[in-house]
Design a protein around this motif. Structure first.
Motif, PDB file in Angstrom:
ATOM      1  N   HIS A   9       0.827  -1.221   0.000  1.00  9.11           N
ATOM      2  CA  HIS A   9       0.000   0.000   0.000  1.00  9.11           C
ATOM      3  C   HIS A   9       0.855   1.263   0.000  1.00  9.11           C
ATOM      4  O   HIS A   9       0.369   2.337  -0.362  1.00  9.11           O
ATOM      5  CB  HIS A   9      -0.898   0.025   1.237  1.00  9.11           C
ATOM      6  CG  HIS A   9      -1.926  -1.054   1.268  1.00  9.11           C
ATOM      7  ND1 HIS A   9      -3.107  -0.989   0.581  1.00  9.11           N
ATOM      8  CD2 HIS A   9      -1.922  -2.246   1.909  1.00  9.11           C
ATOM      9  CE1 HIS A   9      -3.812  -2.080   0.809  1.00  9.11           C
ATOM     10  NE2 HIS A   9      -3.111  -2.868   1.609  1.00  9.11           N
ATOM     11  N   GLU A  17      -3.292   6.096  -1.212  1.00  6.36           N
ATOM     12  CA  GLU A  17      -4.438   6.989  -0.988  1.00  6.36           C
ATOM     13  C   GLU A  17      -4.022   8.404  -1.378  1.00  6.36           C
ATOM     14  O   GLU A  17      -3.896   9.294  -0.528  1.00  6.36           O
ATOM     15  CB  GLU A  17      -4.881   6.934   0.476  1.00  6.36           C
ATOM     16  CG  GLU A  17      -5.601   5.648   0.839  1.00  6.36           C
ATOM     17  CD  GLU A  17      -6.203   5.695   2.228  1.00  6.36           C
ATOM     18  OE1 GLU A  17      -7.395   5.384   2.352  1.00  6.36           O
ATOM     19  OE2 GLU A  17      -5.493   6.033   3.185  1.00  6.36           O
ATOM     20  N   TYR A  44      -6.648   0.670  -1.337  1.00  8.58           N
ATOM     21  CA  TYR A  44      -7.537   0.406  -0.215  1.00  8.58           C
ATOM     22  C   TYR A  44      -8.996   0.430  -0.651  1.00  8.58           C
ATOM     23  O   TYR A  44      -9.385   1.179  -1.561  1.00  8.58           O
ATOM     24  CB  TYR A  44      -7.361   1.475   0.867  1.00  8.58           C
ATOM     25  CG  TYR A  44      -6.063   1.423   1.616  1.00  8.58           C
ATOM     26  CD1 TYR A  44      -5.833   0.472   2.604  1.00  8.58           C
ATOM     27  CD2 TYR A  44      -5.056   2.360   1.369  1.00  8.58           C
ATOM     28  CE1 TYR A  44      -4.647   0.457   3.322  1.00  8.58           C
ATOM     29  CE2 TYR A  44      -3.864   2.346   2.082  1.00  8.58           C
ATOM     30  CZ  TYR A  44      -3.670   1.392   3.053  1.00  8.58           C
ATOM     31  OH  TYR A  44      -2.490   1.379   3.759  1.00  8.58           O
ATOM     32  N   LEU A  96      -8.887  -2.365   7.605  1.00  2.53           N
ATOM     33  CA  LEU A  96      -9.555  -1.642   6.520  1.00  2.53           C
ATOM     34  C   LEU A  96     -10.858  -1.016   7.014  1.00  2.53           C
ATOM     35  O   LEU A  96     -11.435  -1.440   8.021  1.00  2.53           O
ATOM     36  CB  LEU A  96      -9.845  -2.587   5.351  1.00  2.53           C
ATOM     37  CG  LEU A  96      -8.647  -3.233   4.661  1.00  2.53           C
ATOM     38  CD1 LEU A  96      -9.119  -4.056   3.461  1.00  2.53           C
ATOM     39  CD2 LEU A  96      -7.626  -2.191   4.229  1.00  2.53           C
TER      40      LEU A  96
END
Length: 292
Positions: A9, A17, A44, A96
């Protein structure tokens, strides 16, 4: 063989993000500094429009890499994206945002993949959800690999997902129904099915050393893929007990796949076996060996 991470991520205060392609490039640079040569940035679970924004940001970063002659040394090559959601079970959300999870539907899948399906390599889905089995078939028809995770699936529900086309299990044992001797669940299916690949987070916190030994003793070694599951906090702070949120839930991995591999080799695992878990095995999972 190149070192590949199919589940990251972010790292070093940067993550997926973002609407900044430069931040995605920075993630690729930081992974490369530890010896990782190819990555699949993982998106995500979020509202579909937000997930699409993040996928498009990665796509722009991939275009920058394709137009540059200097990326081979300084950056891990971005080869696509992994969507961790949004078709996941809120009972097994892990770190999450369960409020972003939605029921599987063809309409939602079409909206999610519109104009970006060419770079989506993997989608993690919970096979036990209503509508998941036909959606797995549709995802595979699009040429995208399906991994089962964030799941409360029983053994038979996981098996149904496999027969529908799922070829992987996301971060084995984490964010899924625990193994039980009368209901082995998705973890038991992942361990005992000889054909399905499993992601393994091999940092010191996600799996006990004896569980790692169990996986390598039971599972066909060519089906084990070591992943980092790193997040923006990885390498930017020191965590004695792993990278956790305010609820003390593990948020992500604490080391890159190359660092995790070195740790396992130091702890006595076969170097050839472990290196295959970050090179040949993920390449075979993605079908990259067919393209060389």
């Amino acid at each position: 063989m190149e070192v590949i991470d199919i589940h990251t991520h972010g790292i070093g205060s940067f993550d997926t993000e973002t609407a900044s392609r430069k931040q995605i490039i920075k993630i690729a640079e930081l992974h490369a500094q530890t010896g990782v040569e190819m990555i699949i940035p993982t998106i995500y679970a979020a509202e579909i429009d937000i997930m699409r924004l993040h996928v498009l940001t990665v796509k722009k970063a991939m275009e920058i890499q394709a137009s540059s002659e200097s990326t081979a040394i300084s950056q891990a090559r971005i080869i696509g994206v992994h969507l961790e959601g949004p078709f996941l079970n809120p009972q097994r959300c892990g770190a999450l945002n369960k409020n972003a999870f939605i029921q599987p539907s063809e309409k939602a899948l079409a909206a999610l993949l519109d104009d970006v399906s060419d770079i989506v390599k993997i989608i993690t889905i919970s096979p036990e959800l209503d509508g998941a089995i036909p959606l797995i078939r549709q995802i595979r028809e699009r040429g995208i690999f399906v991994s089962m995770g964030h799941s409360d699936a029983t053994y038979s529900e996981a098996e149904a997902g496999f027969y529908a086309g799922a070829s992987g299990v996301t971060h084995l044992f984490n964010a899924m129904r625990p193994f039980h001797h009368r209901e082995p669940g998705i973890a038991g299916f992942a361990l005992t099915n000889k054909d399905i690949y499993v992601e393994v987070i091999a940092d010191p916190y996600h799996l006990h050393q004896k569980v790692l030994s169990l996986i390598f003793n039971v599972k066909a070694c060519e089906k084990i893929i070591i992943v980092s599951d790193t997040v923006k906090e990885t390498k930017s702070s020191h965590y004695a007990g792993g990278i956790t949120n305010t609820s003390n839930t593990l948020m992500g991995g604490s080391m890159t796949v190359m660092e995790a591999a070195k740790r396992l080799i130091k702890n006595g695992f076969s170097e050839t076996l472990i290196m295959n878990c970050i090179t040949a095995n993920p390449a075979a999972y993605l079908g990259l060996h067919c393209l060389q």
